[in-house]
Design a protein around this motif. Structure first.
Motif, short mmCIF file in Angstrom:
data_model
loop_
_atom_site.label_atom_id
_atom_site.label_comp_id
_atom_site.label_asym_id
_atom_site.label_seq_id
_atom_site.Cartn_x
_atom_site.Cartn_y
_atom_site.Cartn_z
N MET A 1 3.14 -160.69 41.47
CA MET A 1 1.81 -161.09 40.99
C MET A 1 1.83 -161.15 39.47
SD MET A 1 -1.87 -159.25 41.67
CE MET A 1 -1.73 -159.47 43.45
N GLY A 2 1.31 -162.22 38.88
CA GLY A 2 1.30 -162.40 37.45
C GLY A 2 0.27 -161.51 36.76
N LEU A 3 0.27 -161.60 35.44
CA LEU A 3 -0.64 -160.79 34.64
C LEU A 3 -2.10 -161.05 34.99
CD1 LEU A 3 -1.16 -158.83 32.31
CD2 LEU A 3 -1.05 -160.79 30.74
N PHE A 4 -2.44 -162.35 35.11
CA PHE A 4 -3.83 -162.69 35.42
C PHE A 4 -4.20 -162.27 36.84
CE2 PHE A 4 -3.12 -165.55 31.81
CZ PHE A 4 -4.24 -165.24 31.05
N GLY A 5 -3.21 -162.34 37.73
CA GLY A 5 -3.46 -161.92 39.11
C GLY A 5 -3.81 -160.46 39.19
N LYS A 6 -3.09 -159.63 38.41
CA LYS A 6 -3.37 -158.20 38.39
C LYS A 6 -4.72 -157.91 37.74
CE LYS A 6 1.11 -156.00 38.71
NZ LYS A 6 1.92 -154.88 38.25
N LEU A 7 -5.05 -158.71 36.73
CA LEU A 7 -6.31 -158.52 36.02
C LEU A 7 -7.50 -158.71 36.94
CD1 LEU A 7 -7.59 -158.01 33.23
CD2 LEU A 7 -7.60 -160.48 32.90
N PHE A 8 -7.41 -159.72 37.80
CA PHE A 8 -8.53 -160.04 38.69
C PHE A 8 -8.38 -159.44 40.09
CE2 PHE A 8 -8.69 -163.41 35.47
CZ PHE A 8 -10.00 -163.29 35.06
N GLU A 9 -7.34 -158.63 40.29
CA GLU A 9 -7.14 -157.99 41.59
C GLU A 9 -8.28 -157.02 41.88
OE1 GLU A 9 -3.79 -155.19 43.82
OE2 GLU A 9 -3.68 -155.60 41.68
N LYS A 10 -8.84 -157.09 43.06
CA LYS A 10 -9.96 -156.21 43.42
C LYS A 10 -9.47 -154.78 43.60
CE LYS A 10 -12.88 -159.72 45.59
NZ LYS A 10 -13.53 -160.18 46.83
N LYS A 11 -10.23 -153.84 43.06
CA LYS A 11 -9.86 -152.43 43.16
C LYS A 11 -10.88 -151.70 44.02
CE LYS A 11 -7.45 -152.02 38.71
NZ LYS A 11 -7.48 -153.45 38.38
N GLU A 12 -10.44 -150.58 44.57
CA GLU A 12 -11.29 -149.78 45.44
C GLU A 12 -11.51 -148.42 44.81
OE1 GLU A 12 -10.16 -147.75 49.48
OE2 GLU A 12 -10.67 -149.84 49.91
N CYS A 13 -12.74 -147.92 44.88
CA CYS A 13 -13.06 -146.60 44.34
C CYS A 13 -12.34 -145.53 45.15
CB CYS A 13 -14.57 -146.35 44.38
SG CYS A 13 -15.06 -144.71 43.78
N SER A 14 -11.60 -144.68 44.47
CA SER A 14 -10.81 -143.64 45.15
C SER A 14 -11.69 -142.52 45.71
CB SER A 14 -9.78 -143.05 44.18
OG SER A 14 -8.96 -144.04 43.63
N VAL A 15 -12.97 -142.52 45.34
CA VAL A 15 -13.87 -141.46 45.79
C VAL A 15 -14.74 -141.92 46.96
CG1 VAL A 15 -15.82 -139.99 45.13
CG2 VAL A 15 -13.91 -140.30 43.56
N CYS A 16 -15.46 -143.05 46.77
CA CYS A 16 -16.38 -143.50 47.83
C CYS A 16 -15.81 -144.63 48.67
CB CYS A 16 -17.72 -143.91 47.23
SG CYS A 16 -17.66 -145.46 46.29
N GLY A 17 -14.71 -145.25 48.22
CA GLY A 17 -14.09 -146.34 48.97
C GLY A 17 -14.72 -147.69 48.74
N GLY A 18 -15.76 -147.76 47.91
CA GLY A 18 -16.42 -149.03 47.65
C GLY A 18 -15.59 -149.94 46.76
N GLU A 19 -15.90 -151.23 46.83
CA GLU A 19 -15.19 -152.20 46.00
C GLU A 19 -15.70 -152.12 44.56
OE1 GLU A 19 -15.18 -156.99 45.76
OE2 GLU A 19 -14.53 -156.18 47.71
N ILE A 20 -14.75 -152.19 43.63
CA ILE A 20 -15.10 -152.09 42.21
C ILE A 20 -15.10 -153.48 41.60
CG2 ILE A 20 -14.43 -151.16 39.96
CD1 ILE A 20 -13.09 -148.85 41.42
N GLY A 21 -16.20 -153.83 40.91
CA GLY A 21 -16.31 -155.12 40.26
C GLY A 21 -15.35 -155.27 39.09
N LEU A 22 -15.31 -156.46 38.53
CA LEU A 22 -14.35 -156.78 37.47
C LEU A 22 -14.45 -155.82 36.28
CD1 LEU A 22 -12.22 -158.67 36.28
CD2 LEU A 22 -14.07 -160.13 35.43
#
Length: 282
Positions: free
Chosen positions: A1-22
């Motif tokens: 995955m390129g630099l921009f791909g990692k930048l916009f990769e969706k992350k998940e909150c390690s505490v509540c499991g919710g999706e984290i915005g940009l």
């Protein structure tokens, strides 16, 4: 995955499991935290980046339990102006907050005995006063002139697993007598923005160099200085009382002779004879 791909990769909150915005990610030592979970942490907590997911989960559990303490808190004394120190003297508790809705803000409820120190910190800063010459260029006076301003902070040192200092500002804007710092010419008298013309309180060799003495003598300066000392003295006093009470409670009870039944007795918590119930102490 390129630099921009990692930048916009969706992350998940390690505490509540919710999706984290940009722009919503809050980095942890071993994970990610969403802004909603981060907002639940103590406002005095500052070591998020060095905290593990497990440590954040522990703090969120502490913060949830704190809501019950806030609900049971009964304010008996209020100190301060914007940010207030609220005391529940009957329960030996206090909290520091600027919120009107305490249940929503969930300010940390601390015991008087948690206080390890308290001081008034007066921050002094100075700005050079200059003037505009005929060409509109900024010039310095000779000798240089300075306008002083002051901000007032309370620093409460506490014994808490998630933070050890509560620092907040007493005044909403700098105490500076509204001094102008750019005058219309080299011969212009200083003029506070309030309108009255005058001279600096500090005279050195006939030259006007500083208004520090004048500002420190102002009603506003003295008001915040007194407010800070009142908060400091109150917290140090209740802390001392709490520690003296704890020491007295922990002290071994000495055996005495009961004046009612003549028995040698160790008084109970109420100071009464363990045999006949008579008031041995007091």
């Amino acid at each position: 995955m390129g630099l921009f791909g990692k930048l916009f990769e969706k992350k998940e909150c390690s505490v509540c499991g919710g999706e984290i915005g940009l722009l919503g990610n809050r980095k942890l030592e071993d994970g990610n935290l969403c802004k909603n979970c981060a907002a639940k942490l103590s406002p005095w907590f500052s070591d998020r980046r060095q905290s593990t997911v497990a440590e954040i989960q522990e703090q969120l559990a502490y913060r949830e339990a704190n809501q019950e303490k806030v609900a049971a808190f009964r304010t008996t004394r209020t100190l301060g102006e914007r940010t207030k120190v609220l005391l529940d003297e009957d329960a030996g508790l206090f909290m520091v907050t600027s919120a009107k809705n305490l249940a929503e803000a969930n300010p940390d409820v601390l015991a008087f005995s948690d206080v390890t120190g308290c001081k008034l910190d007066i921050d002094e800063s100075k700005t050079e006063i200059e003037y505009k010459d005929q060409d509109g260029e900024r010039k310095s006076f000779n000798p240089r002139r300075y306008a002083y301003s002051y901000n007032f902070f309370i620093v409460i040192n506490v014994n808490n697993p998630y933070f050890n200092e509560i620092r907040f500002q007493l005044n909403s804007s700098a105490v500076d007598n509204d001094e102008e710092t750019l005058l219309d010419g080299p011969d212009a008298m200083r003029r506070p923005r309030g309108g009255m013309r005058g001279g600096f309180g500090g005279m050195r060799g006939g030259s006007l160099t500083s208004n520090a003495e004048e500002v420190r003598a102002s009603v506003e300066y003295r008001q915040y200085e007194e407010m800070g000392r009142e908060i400091r003295d109150a917290l140090l006093q209740v802390r001392q009382q709490a520690r003296e009470e704890a020491a007295a409670a922990a002290a071994p009870k000495a055996a005495v002779t009961c004046p009612f039944c003549g028995a040698t007795t160790t008084p109970d918590a109420s100071g009464c004879c363990e045999f006949c119930g008579g008031a041995v102490n007091g």
